[in-house]
Design a protein around this motif. Structure first.
Motif, PDB file in Angstrom:
ATOM      1  N   MET A  77       0.807  -1.232   0.000  1.00 47.56           N
ATOM      2  CA  MET A  77       0.000   0.000   0.000  1.00 47.56           C
ATOM      3  C   MET A  77       0.837   1.276   0.000  1.00 47.56           C
ATOM      4  O   MET A  77       0.405   2.319   0.468  1.00 47.56           O
ATOM      5  CB  MET A  77      -1.013   0.004   1.151  1.00 47.56           C
ATOM      6  CG  MET A  77      -2.025  -1.133   1.039  1.00 47.56           C
ATOM      7  SD  MET A  77      -3.450  -0.971   2.126  1.00 47.56           S
ATOM      8  CE  MET A  77      -2.764  -1.506   3.685  1.00 47.56           C
ATOM      9  N   LEU A  98      -4.035   2.986  -4.378  1.00 44.63           N
ATOM     10  CA  LEU A  98      -3.571   1.606  -4.305  1.00 44.63           C
ATOM     11  C   LEU A  98      -3.223   1.067  -5.691  1.00 44.63           C
ATOM     12  O   LEU A  98      -3.850   1.411  -6.685  1.00 44.63           O
ATOM     13  CB  LEU A  98      -4.652   0.717  -3.675  1.00 44.63           C
ATOM     14  CG  LEU A  98      -4.944   0.927  -2.190  1.00 44.63           C
ATOM     15  CD1 LEU A  98      -6.030  -0.038  -1.729  1.00 44.63           C
ATOM     16  CD2 LEU A  98      -3.698   0.754  -1.348  1.00 44.63           C
ATOM     17  N   ALA A 100      -3.342  -2.011  -7.957  1.00 44.85           N
ATOM     18  CA  ALA A 100      -4.100  -3.258  -8.059  1.00 44.85           C
ATOM     19  C   ALA A 100      -3.215  -4.460  -8.397  1.00 44.85           C
ATOM     20  O   ALA A 100      -3.595  -5.608  -8.152  1.00 44.85           O
ATOM     21  CB  ALA A 100      -5.193  -3.110  -9.117  1.00 44.85           C
ATOM     22  N   GLU A 102      -0.154  -4.931  -7.165  1.00 46.96           N
ATOM     23  CA  GLU A 102       0.815  -5.183  -6.097  1.00 46.96           C
ATOM     24  C   GLU A 102       0.674  -6.575  -5.474  1.00 46.96           C
ATOM     25  O   GLU A 102       1.695  -7.247  -5.250  1.00 46.96           O
ATOM     26  CB  GLU A 102       0.700  -4.108  -5.022  1.00 46.96           C
ATOM     27  CG  GLU A 102       1.741  -4.254  -3.915  1.00 46.96           C
ATOM     28  CD  GLU A 102       1.671  -3.113  -2.908  1.00 46.96           C
ATOM     29  OE1 GLU A 102       2.705  -2.464  -2.681  1.00 46.96           O
ATOM     30  OE2 GLU A 102       0.568  -2.883  -2.363  1.00 46.96           O
ATOM     31  N   PRO A 103      -0.524  -7.066  -5.161  1.00 42.51           N
ATOM     32  CA  PRO A 103      -0.613  -8.409  -4.582  1.00 42.51           C
ATOM     33  C   PRO A 103       0.064  -9.475  -5.440  1.00 42.51           C
ATOM     34  O   PRO A 103       0.753 -10.360  -4.913  1.00 42.51           O
ATOM     35  CB  PRO A 103      -2.126  -8.644  -4.483  1.00 42.51           C
ATOM     36  CG  PRO A 103      -2.693  -7.268  -4.312  1.00 42.51           C
ATOM     37  CD  PRO A 103      -1.849  -6.399  -5.189  1.00 42.51           C
ATOM     38  N   SER A 122       2.204  -3.073   6.305  1.00 42.34           N
ATOM     39  CA  SER A 122       1.759  -1.938   5.493  1.00 42.34           C
ATOM     40  C   SER A 122       1.909  -0.651   6.275  1.00 42.34           C
ATOM     41  O   SER A 122       2.088  -0.653   7.500  1.00 42.34           O
ATOM     42  CB  SER A 122       0.289  -2.098   5.089  1.00 42.34           C
ATOM     43  OG  SER A 122      -0.572  -1.735   6.149  1.00 42.34           O
ATOM     44  N   GLY A 132      -7.476  -0.421   3.993  1.00 41.98           N
ATOM     45  CA  GLY A 132      -6.638  -1.310   3.191  1.00 41.98           C
ATOM     46  C   GLY A 132      -6.857  -2.778   3.485  1.00 41.98           C
ATOM     47  O   GLY A 132      -6.084  -3.632   3.033  1.00 41.98           O
ATOM     48  N   HIS A 135      -7.113  -5.026   0.416  1.00 42.58           N
ATOM     49  CA  HIS A 135      -5.802  -5.156  -0.240  1.00 42.58           C
ATOM     50  C   HIS A 135      -4.949  -6.187   0.495  1.00 42.58           C
ATOM     51  O   HIS A 135      -4.242  -6.983  -0.130  1.00 42.58           O
ATOM     52  CB  HIS A 135      -5.114  -3.797  -0.279  1.00 42.58           C
ATOM     53  CG  HIS A 135      -4.028  -3.688  -1.299  1.00 42.58           C
ATOM     54  ND1 HIS A 135      -4.270  -3.516  -2.638  1.00 42.58           N
ATOM     55  CD2 HIS A 135      -2.669  -3.730  -1.169  1.00 42.58           C
ATOM     56  CE1 HIS A 135      -3.130  -3.444  -3.296  1.00 42.58           C
ATOM     57  NE2 HIS A 135      -2.142  -3.577  -2.421  1.00 42.58           N
ATOM     58  N   GLN A 138      -6.359  -9.592  -0.478  1.00 42.98           N
ATOM     59  CA  GLN A 138      -5.964  -9.962  -1.832  1.00 42.98           C
ATOM     60  C   GLN A 138      -4.509 -10.426  -1.878  1.00 42.98           C
ATOM     61  O   GLN A 138      -4.164 -11.372  -2.597  1.00 42.98           O
ATOM     62  CB  GLN A 138      -6.168  -8.790  -2.775  1.00 42.98           C
ATOM     63  CG  GLN A 138      -7.623  -8.457  -3.066  1.00 42.98           C
ATOM     64  CD  GLN A 138      -7.768  -7.196  -3.907  1.00 42.98           C
ATOM     65  OE1 GLN A 138      -6.787  -6.610  -4.351  1.00 42.98           O
ATOM     66  NE2 GLN A 138      -9.011  -6.782  -4.132  1.00 42.98           N
ATOM     67  N   THR A 139      -3.665  -9.767  -1.121  1.00 42.23           N
ATOM     68  CA  THR A 139      -2.248 -10.136  -1.099  1.00 42.23           C
ATOM     69  C   THR A 139      -2.061 -11.509  -0.465  1.00 42.23           C
ATOM     70  O   THR A 139      -1.281 -12.336  -0.966  1.00 42.23           O
ATOM     71  CB  THR A 139      -1.429  -9.082  -0.330  1.00 42.23           C
ATOM     72  OG1 THR A 139      -1.655  -7.788  -0.919  1.00 42.23           O
ATOM     73  CG2 THR A 139       0.055  -9.397  -0.383  1.00 42.23           C
TER      74      THR A 139
END
Length: 316
Positions: A77, A98, A100, A102-103, A122, A132, A135, A138-139
């Protein structure tokens, strides 16, 4: 464009503070500069995946040792935090939107590094409705997909301004360890962690256990900020009341003269006393040394944490 290498631009909220003297570090705190090939390889993998690490952003003293073994703590993040804690070297300001992708990049780096255990942290993102949380989820899912045998430890913000469903999103993604640091004793929050609330952070960790009793929880504090030994032991009791499994205690190191002053350097013998006291209070795992940080030796410590739980349950 901000240049985060310039202290005044990195920490605009600290620019007008009076300087605090930075005392000379004792012999037990000094570390060697990172020069190994393993360190360089880890740095290149992270750089090629355009990833930020808390190792660099927070100026961790253990970066040379950890990176030489291919271990790094991914910071998702962005590299700009919405909080301005007086102890922290992460840049403060208005973060970017963010990323998208990154994960997926984190998952690729974990796979490339061949990690058995990964720590994902983060910045605080008070600008986002869920802080977040999605996010993070998702990661976690992306890493699970690419590296199903890798255990995942997360070190999260406090989600102070979010709906309770934000925390639920993260827990539902099933990390192996949920870490959130209390950082210091409650009496020092106004000067050390002014944007946070001690009992909110404690309740966050307690709530994780309520949502998933099998999930390991972890928290840590720094010492040398002006706390007393009695206050540290009270924090231990508070953590055990919240059923926290793993405690870390490390020496606070002042990043710049604009940051919170080091009150004193706690001796290795005092850290041993804290470790003994914490195990006596029922923690499954304790790491208490001058150079202890949240993610230091996290993989080895997780293996011991899991083994200690099995012993407690009589399964070993």
């Amino acid at each position: 464009m901000r240049d985060l290498k310039i202290p005044g631009e990195r920490h605009p909220e600290k620019a007008h503070r009076a300087d605090n003297a930075q005392p000379k570090k004792p012999s037990w705190i000094r570390v060697k500069a990172p020069v190994s090939e393993g360190y360089k390889q880890t740095r290149e993998i992270l750089k090629s995946n355009k990833l930020v690490t808390v190792c660099e952003e927070a100026g961790c003293p253990n970066v040379g040792e950890c990176w030489s073994h291919g271990h790094a703590t991914m910071m998702i993040m962005g590299e700009i935090c919405t909080r301005g804690c007086s102890f922290c070297n992460v840049a403060t300001g208005k973060p970017d939107r963010l990323d998208a992708f990154e994960p997926g990049r984190v998952a690729h780096a974990v796979e490339t590094l061949g990690l058995n255990h990964v720590v994902i942290t983060s910045v605080d993102r008070d600008d986002l409705e869920d802080g977040g949380a999605e996010h993070f989820a998702q990661t976690i899912r992306a890493v699970r997909h690419r590296s199903p045998d890798t255990t995942i430890e997360i070190l999260t913000p406090d989600f102070l301004k979010c709906d309770p469903s934000a925390l639920e999103k993260v827990v539902e993604a099933r990390p192996d360890v949920f870490n959130h640091n209390l950082e210091t004793v409650p009496g020092l929050y106004p000067s050390v962690r002014p944007g946070a609330r001690y009992f909110h952070s404690l309740r966050l960790l307690q709530r994780v256990k309520e949502l998933d009793p099998a999930m390991f929880t972890k928290s840590g504090i720094m010492v040398g900020l002006g706390e007393t030994a009695e206050q540290v032991r009270q924090v231990m009791d508070d953590m055990r009341s919240a059923d926290i499994d793993f405690l870390t205690i490390g020496q606070y190191l002042q990043p710049t003269p604009k940051h919170h002053a080091v009150d004193r350097f706690v001796t290795p013998e005092e850290f041993k006393d804290y470790e003994k006291a914490a195990y006596g209070k029922g923690f499954l795992m304790v790491s208490a040394t001058p150079l202890t940080r949240s993610s230091y030796h996290a993989g080895d410590d997780f293996a011991r944490l899991r083994e200690n739980r099995l012993k407690k349950l009589g399964r070993v």
